[in-house]
Design a protein around this motif. Structure first.
Motif, PDB file in Angstrom:
ATOM      1  N   GLY A 141      -8.704  35.601  32.753  1.00  0.00           N
ATOM      2  CA  GLY A 141      -9.383  36.596  33.578  1.00  0.00           C
ATOM      3  C   GLY A 141      -9.693  36.118  34.980  1.00  0.00           C
ATOM      4  N   VAL A 142      -8.929  35.135  35.455  1.00  0.00           N
ATOM      5  CA  VAL A 142      -9.147  34.573  36.792  1.00  0.00           C
ATOM      6  C   VAL A 142      -8.093  35.142  37.738  1.00  0.00           C
ATOM      7  CG1 VAL A 142      -9.147  32.468  38.180  1.00  0.00           C
ATOM      8  CG2 VAL A 142     -10.160  32.453  35.886  1.00  0.00           C
ATOM      9  N   ALA A 143      -8.542  35.891  38.736  1.00  0.00           N
ATOM     10  CA  ALA A 143      -7.633  36.502  39.699  1.00  0.00           C
ATOM     11  C   ALA A 143      -7.545  35.626  40.944  1.00  0.00           C
ATOM     12  CB  ALA A 143      -8.116  37.893  40.077  1.00  0.00           C
ATOM     13  N   ALA A 144      -6.319  35.288  41.333  1.00  0.00           N
ATOM     14  CA  ALA A 144      -6.125  34.479  42.538  1.00  0.00           C
ATOM     15  C   ALA A 144      -4.655  34.529  42.933  1.00  0.00           C
ATOM     16  CB  ALA A 144      -6.533  33.030  42.291  1.00  0.00           C
ATOM     17  N   ARG A 153     -22.878  22.748  37.379  1.00  0.00           N
ATOM     18  CA  ARG A 153     -23.815  22.312  38.421  1.00  0.00           C
ATOM     19  C   ARG A 153     -23.380  22.808  39.790  1.00  0.00           C
ATOM     20  NH1 ARG A 153     -28.572  21.292  36.037  1.00  0.00           N
ATOM     21  NH2 ARG A 153     -28.391  19.749  34.391  1.00  0.00           N
ATOM     22  N   LEU A 154     -22.100  22.791  40.044  1.00  0.00           N
ATOM     23  CA  LEU A 154     -21.595  23.312  41.321  1.00  0.00           C
ATOM     24  C   LEU A 154     -21.879  24.804  41.448  1.00  0.00           C
ATOM     25  CD1 LEU A 154     -18.210  21.420  41.652  1.00  0.00           C
ATOM     26  CD2 LEU A 154     -19.976  21.544  43.426  1.00  0.00           C
ATOM     27  N   ALA A 155     -21.721  25.523  40.337  1.00  0.00           N
ATOM     28  CA  ALA A 155     -21.962  26.970  40.365  1.00  0.00           C
ATOM     29  C   ALA A 155     -23.402  27.291  40.756  1.00  0.00           C
ATOM     30  CB  ALA A 155     -21.637  27.574  39.003  1.00  0.00           C
ATOM     31  N   ALA A 156     -24.321  26.383  40.451  1.00  0.00           N
ATOM     32  CA  ALA A 156     -25.740  26.588  40.789  1.00  0.00           C
ATOM     33  C   ALA A 156     -26.121  25.962  42.124  1.00  0.00           C
ATOM     34  CB  ALA A 156     -26.616  26.001  39.678  1.00  0.00           C
ATOM     35  N   SER A 157     -25.165  25.341  42.805  1.00  0.00           N
ATOM     36  CA  SER A 157     -25.442  24.648  44.065  1.00  0.00           C
ATOM     37  C   SER A 157     -25.191  25.560  45.263  1.00  0.00           C
ATOM     38  CB  SER A 157     -24.552  23.406  44.173  1.00  0.00           C
ATOM     39  OG  SER A 157     -23.228  23.776  44.541  1.00  0.00           O
ATOM     40  N   LYS A 158     -25.379  24.972  46.463  1.00  0.00           N
ATOM     41  CA  LYS A 158     -25.115  25.697  47.702  1.00  0.00           C
ATOM     42  C   LYS A 158     -23.901  25.150  48.440  1.00  0.00           C
ATOM     43  CE  LYS A 158     -30.050  26.692  48.287  1.00  0.00           C
ATOM     44  NZ  LYS A 158     -31.258  26.503  49.153  1.00  0.00           N
ATOM     45  N   VAL A 159     -23.105  24.311  47.791  1.00  0.00           N
ATOM     46  CA  VAL A 159     -21.923  23.723  48.423  1.00  0.00           C
ATOM     47  C   VAL A 159     -20.985  24.827  48.886  1.00  0.00           C
ATOM     48  CG1 VAL A 159     -19.916  22.246  48.068  1.00  0.00           C
ATOM     49  CG2 VAL A 159     -22.110  21.629  47.042  1.00  0.00           C
ATOM     50  N   ALA A 160     -20.544  24.732  50.131  1.00  0.00           N
ATOM     51  CA  ALA A 160     -19.746  25.817  50.716  1.00  0.00           C
ATOM     52  C   ALA A 160     -18.324  25.867  50.184  1.00  0.00           C
ATOM     53  CB  ALA A 160     -19.722  25.671  52.235  1.00  0.00           C
ATOM     54  N   SER A 161     -17.690  24.691  49.996  1.00  0.00           N
ATOM     55  CA  SER A 161     -16.273  24.649  49.635  1.00  0.00           C
ATOM     56  C   SER A 161     -16.045  23.657  48.506  1.00  0.00           C
ATOM     57  CB  SER A 161     -15.411  24.246  50.834  1.00  0.00           C
ATOM     58  OG  SER A 161     -15.573  25.150  51.914  1.00  0.00           O
ATOM     59  N   VAL A 162     -15.191  24.041  47.579  1.00  0.00           N
ATOM     60  CA  VAL A 162     -14.787  23.162  46.488  1.00  0.00           C
ATOM     61  C   VAL A 162     -13.263  23.167  46.421  1.00  0.00           C
ATOM     62  CG1 VAL A 162     -14.824  22.744  43.991  1.00  0.00           C
ATOM     63  CG2 VAL A 162     -16.879  23.593  45.152  1.00  0.00           C
ATOM     64  N   VAL A 163     -12.674  21.980  46.461  1.00  0.00           N
ATOM     65  CA  VAL A 163     -11.232  21.845  46.267  1.00  0.00           C
ATOM     66  C   VAL A 163     -11.026  21.178  44.912  1.00  0.00           C
ATOM     67  CG1 VAL A 163      -9.058  20.988  47.178  1.00  0.00           C
ATOM     68  CG2 VAL A 163     -10.918  21.565  48.747  1.00  0.00           C
ATOM     69  N   TYR A 164     -10.335  21.873  44.027  1.00  0.00           N
ATOM     70  CA  TYR A 164     -10.181  21.417  42.641  1.00  0.00           C
ATOM     71  C   TYR A 164      -8.711  21.050  42.430  1.00  0.00           C
ATOM     72  CZ  TYR A 164     -11.266  21.503  37.556  1.00  0.00           C
ATOM     73  OH  TYR A 164     -11.465  21.181  36.235  1.00  0.00           O
ATOM     74  N   VAL A 165      -8.472  19.770  42.159  1.00  0.00           N
ATOM     75  CA  VAL A 165      -7.135  19.281  41.838  1.00  0.00           C
ATOM     76  C   VAL A 165      -7.050  19.130  40.328  1.00  0.00           C
ATOM     77  CG1 VAL A 165      -5.468  17.414  42.181  1.00  0.00           C
ATOM     78  CG2 VAL A 165      -7.046  18.040  44.035  1.00  0.00           C
ATOM     79  N   GLY A 224     -20.613  32.532  42.045  1.00  0.00           N
ATOM     80  CA  GLY A 224     -20.588  33.050  43.408  1.00  0.00           C
ATOM     81  C   GLY A 224     -19.466  32.565  44.287  1.00  0.00           C
ATOM     82  N   TYR A 225     -18.575  31.739  43.748  1.00  0.00           N
ATOM     83  CA  TYR A 225     -17.429  31.284  44.531  1.00  0.00           C
ATOM     84  C   TYR A 225     -16.281  32.283  44.429  1.00  0.00           C
ATOM     85  CZ  TYR A 225     -19.405  26.590  45.127  1.00  0.00           C
ATOM     86  OH  TYR A 225     -20.187  25.535  45.484  1.00  0.00           O
ATOM     87  N   ALA A 226     -15.448  32.304  45.461  1.00  0.00           N
ATOM     88  CA  ALA A 226     -14.194  33.050  45.425  1.00  0.00           C
ATOM     89  C   ALA A 226     -13.052  32.047  45.398  1.00  0.00           C
ATOM     90  CB  ALA A 226     -14.071  33.946  46.655  1.00  0.00           C
ATOM     91  N   LEU A 227     -12.112  32.262  44.508  1.00  0.00           N
ATOM     92  CA  LEU A 227     -10.927  31.407  44.443  1.00  0.00           C
ATOM     93  C   LEU A 227      -9.908  31.971  45.431  1.00  0.00           C
ATOM     94  CD1 LEU A 227      -9.201  29.139  43.303  1.00  0.00           C
ATOM     95  CD2 LEU A 227      -8.725  30.575  41.300  1.00  0.00           C
ATOM     96  N   GLU A 228      -9.772  31.296  46.571  1.00  0.00           N
ATOM     97  CA  GLU A 228      -8.929  31.836  47.647  1.00  0.00           C
ATOM     98  C   GLU A 228      -7.442  31.675  47.371  1.00  0.00           C
ATOM     99  OE1 GLU A 228     -10.071  30.379  51.474  1.00  0.00           O
ATOM    100  OE2 GLU A 228     -11.921  31.551  51.485  1.00  0.00           O
ATOM    101  N   LEU A 276      -1.924  21.438  40.042  1.00  0.00           N
ATOM    102  CA  LEU A 276      -2.258  22.475  41.017  1.00  0.00           C
ATOM    103  C   LEU A 276      -3.454  22.056  41.858  1.00  0.00           C
ATOM    104  CD1 LEU A 276      -5.027  24.127  39.967  1.00  0.00           C
ATOM    105  CD2 LEU A 276      -3.421  24.960  38.265  1.00  0.00           C
ATOM    106  N   VAL A 277      -3.585  22.751  42.982  1.00  0.00           N
ATOM    107  CA  VAL A 277      -4.752  22.613  43.852  1.00  0.00           C
ATOM    108  C   VAL A 277      -5.332  24.003  44.057  1.00  0.00           C
ATOM    109  CG1 VAL A 277      -5.615  21.894  46.106  1.00  0.00           C
ATOM    110  CG2 VAL A 277      -3.761  20.604  45.012  1.00  0.00           C
ATOM    111  N   GLY A 278      -6.624  24.157  43.738  1.00  0.00           N
ATOM    112  CA  GLY A 278      -7.301  25.434  43.927  1.00  0.00           C
ATOM    113  C   GLY A 278      -8.425  25.297  44.941  1.00  0.00           C
ATOM    114  N   LEU A 279      -8.582  26.293  45.804  1.00  0.00           N
ATOM    115  CA  LEU A 279      -9.604  26.271  46.851  1.00  0.00           C
ATOM    116  C   LEU A 279     -10.639  27.353  46.595  1.00  0.00           C
ATOM    117  CD1 LEU A 279     -10.837  25.427  49.540  1.00  0.00           C
ATOM    118  CD2 LEU A 279      -9.139  26.872  50.696  1.00  0.00           C
ATOM    119  N   PHE A 280     -11.896  26.928  46.453  1.00  0.00           N
ATOM    120  CA  PHE A 280     -13.017  27.836  46.221  1.00  0.00           C
ATOM    121  C   PHE A 280     -13.944  27.832  47.437  1.00  0.00           C
ATOM    122  CE2 PHE A 280     -11.560  26.293  42.170  1.00  0.00           C
ATOM    123  CZ  PHE A 280     -11.651  27.368  41.299  1.00  0.00           C
ATOM    124  N   ARG A 281     -14.404  29.007  47.842  1.00  0.00           N
ATOM    125  CA  ARG A 281     -15.368  29.137  48.941  1.00  0.00           C
ATOM    126  C   ARG A 281     -16.521  30.054  48.519  1.00  0.00           C
ATOM    127  NH1 ARG A 281     -13.088  25.693  52.998  1.00  0.00           N
ATOM    128  NH2 ARG A 281     -11.054  26.470  53.621  1.00  0.00           N
TER     129      ARG A 281
END
Length: 412
Positions: free
Chosen positions: A97-100, A352-364, A382-386, A402-407
């Motif tokens: 159910g992840v749209a990107a 923990r990241l989902a509850a944080s205020k970090v602006a960007s997450v890059v997931y390898v 609250g992140y969007a998978l760009e 893969l590399v995924g970018l979340f903002r």
């Protein structure tokens, strides 16, 4: 009894899949559109004959293909191969159910894999050394492998000689051989502690074979030269048997995607950092805090950082992120977080990241399934998978990275 089947599509592992009244049948080395004759055993079919081959079928580059279990896809042409690998990512994300948007597959094979593991065990009076056979624990002897980097051309012979020296224990062995800028780096697993006599024998073998380093279970037997790997501006000597990206080009490609996703970041947390392939490149523009559970990897990173000029500050921490993920107040000190977890993913850290205020997450990620699970957690927070970029370091295998970018909304 033989059965004739029409192959409909490719499965996740590269098997041809035929649709039947009794459910799907998986046929290794069959391609979509082919009519094949198989011996069926439940939902598995052993290929007996290709009655009508597909236009996408090509000749394999290795005579051991279908015998050796290392490759699953040497029989696919480039178009089918790339579409199959990308579709693995698309399908897994959709099921979760992840749209990107999913980019085209990026070929990161380059000169070939810089690390290989040989298996060895006693058969009769000698030591058999090779790769595991397809869907079997049998060994297939390998004199050369076309997917390995040129620096590993000697690796089969090196593994055989070392296995011969260790054959007296009658234990099955794994011999990991890595090509470094200064020579071969070998780590042996499965033997147990080495006594003085064996250490002397292995030291003599390392001299004869001109190895950079030889270790057993991560303990150095002899280091004749530091086995260096270039990571950005740094020259790093990874821990014996320590993790490295499969290919030099793969590491560079993934690193470039990571760095380009964070052009304005001033403070970055590099989690599951290993010996620093991303940390060193990020530190050319940002302060980096590297976190890794393996003490030896952090030591390698720290040593290289201390010897490298032109970098911003790199701090490091040894920490088990599965049991002790960075908490929200720790994460909020960073503009961005980079994650490169093992196959199990980073569920605890993602929460923990989902509850944080970090602006960007890059997931390898090296596992699409665990990435999809963690992506859903981040999106719910609250992140969007760009976007997602599939990376192919393991050519001809079913493995995909893969590399995924979340903002966070409104943040860059």
């Amino acid at each position: 009894m033989n059965e004739t089947l029409l192959i409909d599509h490719l499965g996740q592992k590269g098997d041809g899949v035929a649709k039947t009244a009794n459910g799907p049948v998986f046929v290794p080395y069959a391609l979509p559109g082919e009519t094949v004759r198989v011996v069926r055993d439940g939902d598995r079919g052993q290929l007996v004959e290709i009655i009508a081959p597909a236009a996408s079928r090509i000749a394999a580059i290795c005579p051991l293909f279908t015998r050796c279990g290392g490759c699953a896809a040497q029989h696919m042409d480039e178009g089918l191969y790339k579409a199959w690998k990308r579709q693995q990512v698309v399908t897994t994300l959709e099921r979760a159910g992840v749209a990107a948007p999913v980019a085209d597959l990026v070929d990161a094979h380059g000169a070939g894999r810089r690390r290989v593991t040989f298996h060895a065990r006693r058969e009769g009076i000698g030591m058999m050394v090779g790769f595991m056979a397809a869907r079997s624990h049998d060994l297939v002897a390998v004199e050369a492998c076309p997917v390995l980097a040129p620096g590993l051309a000697r690796a089969p012979a090196v593994a055989q000689l070392l296995a011969n020296r260790l054959g007296g224990s009658n234990k099955p062995l794994d011999l990991q051989v890595t090509a470094s800028d200064t020579g071969l780096d070998v780590d042996i697993r499965g033997h147990g502690p080495a006594g003085d006599k064996l250490r002397l024998s292995l030291t003599e073998a390392a001299e004869r074979l001109d190895l950079a380093r030889l270790s057993m279970h991560g303990e150095i037997i002899v280091e004749r030269r530091s086995p260096l790997q270039k990571m950005g501006k740094a020259m790093v000597a990874p821990a014996p048997g320590g993790f490295l990206q499969a290919t030099t080009l793969g590491e560079g490609t993934i690193s470039a995607l990571v760095v380009s996703a964070l052009p304005k970041a001033k403070r970055v947390a590099d989690l599951f950092a290993g010996c620093g392939p991303f940390s060193f490149r990020l530190a050319e523009k940002a302060q980096v805090h590297a976190v890794e559970s393996e003490k030896a990897a952090i030591l390698a990173l720290t040593r290289a950082a201390g010897a490298t000029q032109g970098l911003k500050r790199i701090t490091s921490e040894t920490r088990d992120l599965f049991r002790r993920p960075l908490l929200e107040h720790e994460l909020n000190a960073f503009d961005a977080v980079v994650l490169d977890p093992p196959r199990a993913g980073a569920e605890a850290q993602a929460r923990r990241l989902a509850a944080s205020k970090v602006a960007s997450v890059v997931y390898v990620s090296c596992d699409v399934g665990s990435f999809a699970r963690d992506a859903a957690i981040l999106i719910a927070g609250g992140y969007a998978l760009e976007g997602v970029t599939p990376i192919d370091q393991f050519r001809y295998s079913a493995h995909i990275e893969l590399v995924g970018l979340f903002r966070r909304a409104g943040k860059r």
